[in-house]
Design a protein around this motif. Structure first.
Motif, PDB file in Angstrom:
ATOM      1  N   CYS A  18       0.827  -1.216   0.000  1.00  0.00           N
ATOM      2  CA  CYS A  18       0.000   0.000   0.000  1.00  0.00           C
ATOM      3  C   CYS A  18       0.861   1.267   0.000  1.00  0.00           C
ATOM      4  CB  CYS A  18      -0.912   0.042   1.229  1.00  0.00           C
ATOM      5  SG  CYS A  18      -2.193  -1.214   1.257  1.00  0.00           S
TER       6      CYS A  18
ATOM      7  N   GLN B  75      -1.232   0.167  11.347  1.00  0.00           N
ATOM      8  CA  GLN B  75      -1.105   1.192  10.300  1.00  0.00           C
ATOM      9  C   GLN B  75      -1.759   0.726   9.001  1.00  0.00           C
ATOM     10  OE1 GLN B  75       2.449   3.346   9.455  1.00  0.00           O
ATOM     11  NE2 GLN B  75       3.266   3.124  11.518  1.00  0.00           N
TER      12      GLN B  75
ATOM     13  N   THR C 135      -5.604   0.771   9.392  1.00  0.00           N
ATOM     14  CA  THR C 135      -6.072   2.165   9.351  1.00  0.00           C
ATOM     15  C   THR C 135      -6.059   2.687   7.916  1.00  0.00           C
ATOM     16  OG1 THR C 135      -5.212   2.536  11.564  1.00  0.00           O
ATOM     17  CG2 THR C 135      -5.653   4.504  10.254  1.00  0.00           C
ATOM     18  N   PHE C 136      -4.995   2.340   7.181  1.00  0.00           N
ATOM     19  CA  PHE C 136      -4.907   2.770   5.776  1.00  0.00           C
ATOM     20  C   PHE C 136      -6.078   2.203   4.975  1.00  0.00           C
ATOM     21  CE2 PHE C 136      -3.847   2.113   1.364  1.00  0.00           C
ATOM     22  CZ  PHE C 136      -3.300   3.326   0.986  1.00  0.00           C
TER      23      PHE C 136
ATOM     24  N   ALA D 197      -8.986   1.164   6.055  1.00  0.00           N
ATOM     25  CA  ALA D 197     -10.248   1.788   6.493  1.00  0.00           C
ATOM     26  C   ALA D 197     -10.415   3.163   5.847  1.00  0.00           C
ATOM     27  CB  ALA D 197     -10.267   1.894   8.012  1.00  0.00           C
ATOM     28  N   ASP D 198      -9.343   3.968   5.849  1.00  0.00           N
ATOM     29  CA  ASP D 198      -9.400   5.303   5.233  1.00  0.00           C
ATOM     30  C   ASP D 198      -9.619   5.196   3.723  1.00  0.00           C
ATOM     31  OD1 ASP D 198      -8.937   6.346   7.702  1.00  0.00           O
ATOM     32  OD2 ASP D 198      -6.818   6.820   7.352  1.00  0.00           O
ATOM     33  N   PHE D 199      -8.953   4.204   3.133  1.00  0.00           N
ATOM     34  CA  PHE D 199      -9.073   3.993   1.681  1.00  0.00           C
ATOM     35  C   PHE D 199     -10.533   3.702   1.308  1.00  0.00           C
ATOM     36  CE2 PHE D 199      -9.022   1.062  -1.972  1.00  0.00           C
ATOM     37  CZ  PHE D 199      -8.306   1.819  -2.895  1.00  0.00           C
TER      38      PHE D 199
ATOM     39  N   THR E 106     -13.158   4.482   3.023  1.00  0.00           N
ATOM     40  CA  THR E 106     -13.949   5.697   3.278  1.00  0.00           C
ATOM     41  C   THR E 106     -13.853   6.653   2.095  1.00  0.00           C
ATOM     42  OG1 THR E 106     -13.579   5.471   5.647  1.00  0.00           O
ATOM     43  CG2 THR E 106     -14.244   7.660   4.863  1.00  0.00           C
ATOM     44  N   ARG E 107     -12.639   6.780   1.551  1.00  0.00           N
ATOM     45  CA  ARG E 107     -12.440   7.702   0.405  1.00  0.00           C
ATOM     46  C   ARG E 107     -13.294   7.325  -0.786  1.00  0.00           C
ATOM     47  NH1 ARG E 107      -6.360   7.089  -0.630  1.00  0.00           N
ATOM     48  NH2 ARG E 107      -6.754   8.116  -2.610  1.00  0.00           N
TER      49      ARG E 107
ATOM     50  N   ASN F 176     -17.806   3.196   3.682  1.00  0.00           N
ATOM     51  CA  ASN F 176     -17.650   3.174   5.146  1.00  0.00           C
ATOM     52  C   ASN F 176     -19.012   3.063   5.844  1.00  0.00           C
ATOM     53  OD1 ASN F 176     -18.377   5.654   4.217  1.00  0.00           O
ATOM     54  ND2 ASN F 176     -17.321   6.802   5.799  1.00  0.00           N
TER      55      ASN F 176
END
Ligand SMILES: [Fe+2]
Length: 384
Positions: free
Chosen positions: A308, A323, A326-327, A329-331, A333-334, A338
């Motif tokens: 990643c 880490q 979290t990446f 999860a954020d990905f 969401t983007r 989510n």
């Protein structure tokens, strides 16, 4: 030391405009009267029009036929109807175009052409599936990777559950990956199908079988998806991003020759019990499942994180996992993934049925750590 089996045999044509090569390739395969298998939504799209244009107009000595009734999660009747259409029109091969559903239905229809009236519950008793009609797969989504798979997922009448029909003879003779055919895919479906491909890469990489070739392919698939999916989501006509997603989806499916894991066992019942889109179901279960696996096998996601683009080589095992999770999860969401299961109509009352089917699903047998019925219940509740 146990034996492993490696196989990467599908001829694949990749590139914008690759569809134009189809007539020549059909000639080489001796395919003159193809049955096109697709779903009702695809018939009015530019992708389907592009295919029919390349094949030549209907009428005047019509040489191609179409079955367009495949359901979003293909059912046995779709396969029977497609096979009947094939036989009635004396077709000599199948071209499936669309997402994973038409590809799976088209792939399986050849089984019934060879053995009319076959009882699919006895699929694994049938020793000889040689001599199936040739199959060409043209995906218009970048997700399931069904085009390079040797299996077909069909909901059977007898069990009302998804069955995986698996045989090397089911492989496509040709795959055409043409990003021009995917530019019309709306952002939501782009995201959901892409999340399926991402899940294939992550689950196959972390599943414990010895298959370093698949591992390499899965990690490169993750790198491509992380870079290309947000671009394809934001701008549907980004041909480079669309192309990278098509290749990454095929790579995900090649990688899961190794097998899958807990996410797919959670996702399959969400489709059969609640009718949820497969990619969306994976996306909503992915992060909770990664936390579950990382707690029991710390460090399992370090190399996923490196793929990643994260600098997690020197971190502790649990820090690298954290880490990476979290990446991811954020990905998600983007790209709008989510939400929770309840946002998509899943009810607490359906929990028992979901858990029962998840336990029976074979995918979690190859998960990186064992998963119990109680684990499945907790995981569903976490994302409900
Ligand atoms: Fe999948």
């Amino acid at each position: 030391m146990s034996f492993s089996s490696f196989s990467f045999p599908t001829p694949t044509l990749f590139g914008a405009g690759a569809l134009a090569e189809l007539p020549q390739r059909m000639k080489r395969l001796g395919l003159n009267r193809p049955l096109i298998v697709t779903d009702p939504g695809l018939v009015n799209t530019g992708a389907f029009q592009a295919l029919t244009q390349v094949l030549g107009p209907e009428g005047q000595g019509k040489h191609w036929f179409a079955y367009s009734g495949v359901h979003p999660n293909p059912i046995e009747q779709d396969v029977r109807d497609a096979a009947q259409c094939f036989s009635q029109n004396s077709c000599d091969g199948v071209i499936a175009i669309g997402g994973g559903s038409p590809l799976d239905a088209g792939k399986a229809a050849r089984l019934l052409v060879k053995r009319p009236g076959f009882d699919f519950t006895k699929f694994y008793d049938e020793p000889d599936w040689s001599g199936l009609a040739p199959f060409i797969a043209i995906p218009t989504t970048a997700g399931t990777g069904s085009e390079v798979g040797r299996s077909s997922v069909i909901t059977l009448d007898a069990t009302r559950r998804k069955a995986v029909l698996f045989h090397p003879e089911m492989l496509a003779k040709l795959v055409i990956l043409d990003p021009e055919l995917t530019v019309g895919l709306p952002p939501k479906l782009t995201a959901a199908t892409g999340a399926d491909a991402l899940t294939h890469c992550i689950e196959s990489f972390t599943c414990p079988q010895f298959h370093p070739m698949c591992d390499g392919i899965a990690l490169e698939g993750i790198r491509l998806i992380v870079e290309a999916l947000p671009r394809a989501y934001a701008r549907g006509d980004d041909l480079e991003a669309r192309g990278h997603m098509l290749v990454a989806a095929a790579m995900g499916a090649v990688a899961f020759q190794k097998d899958l894991g807990v996410v797919h066992s959670l996702a399959h019942p969400l489709s059969t019990v609640c009718g949820m889109h497969h990619g969306l179901a994976n996306a909503l279960c992915l992060v909770a499942s990664m936390k579950f696996c990382a707690q029991r096998k710390p460090g399992i996601y370090r190399r996923v994180g490196i793929a990643c683009g994260l600098e997690v080589m020197q971190c502790s095992a649990s820090e690298a996992d954290q880490q990476t999770i979290t990446f991811i999860a954020d990905f998600l969401t983007r790209i709008g993934l989510n939400t929770r299961l309840s946002d998509h109509g899943v009810k607490r009352e359906q929990l028992d049925a979901l858990v029962a089917q998840a336990v029976d699903d074979p995918c979690h047998k190859t998960n990186v750590v064992p998963v119990t019925a109680e684990d499945f219940r907790k995981l569903y509740l976490e994302v409900l």
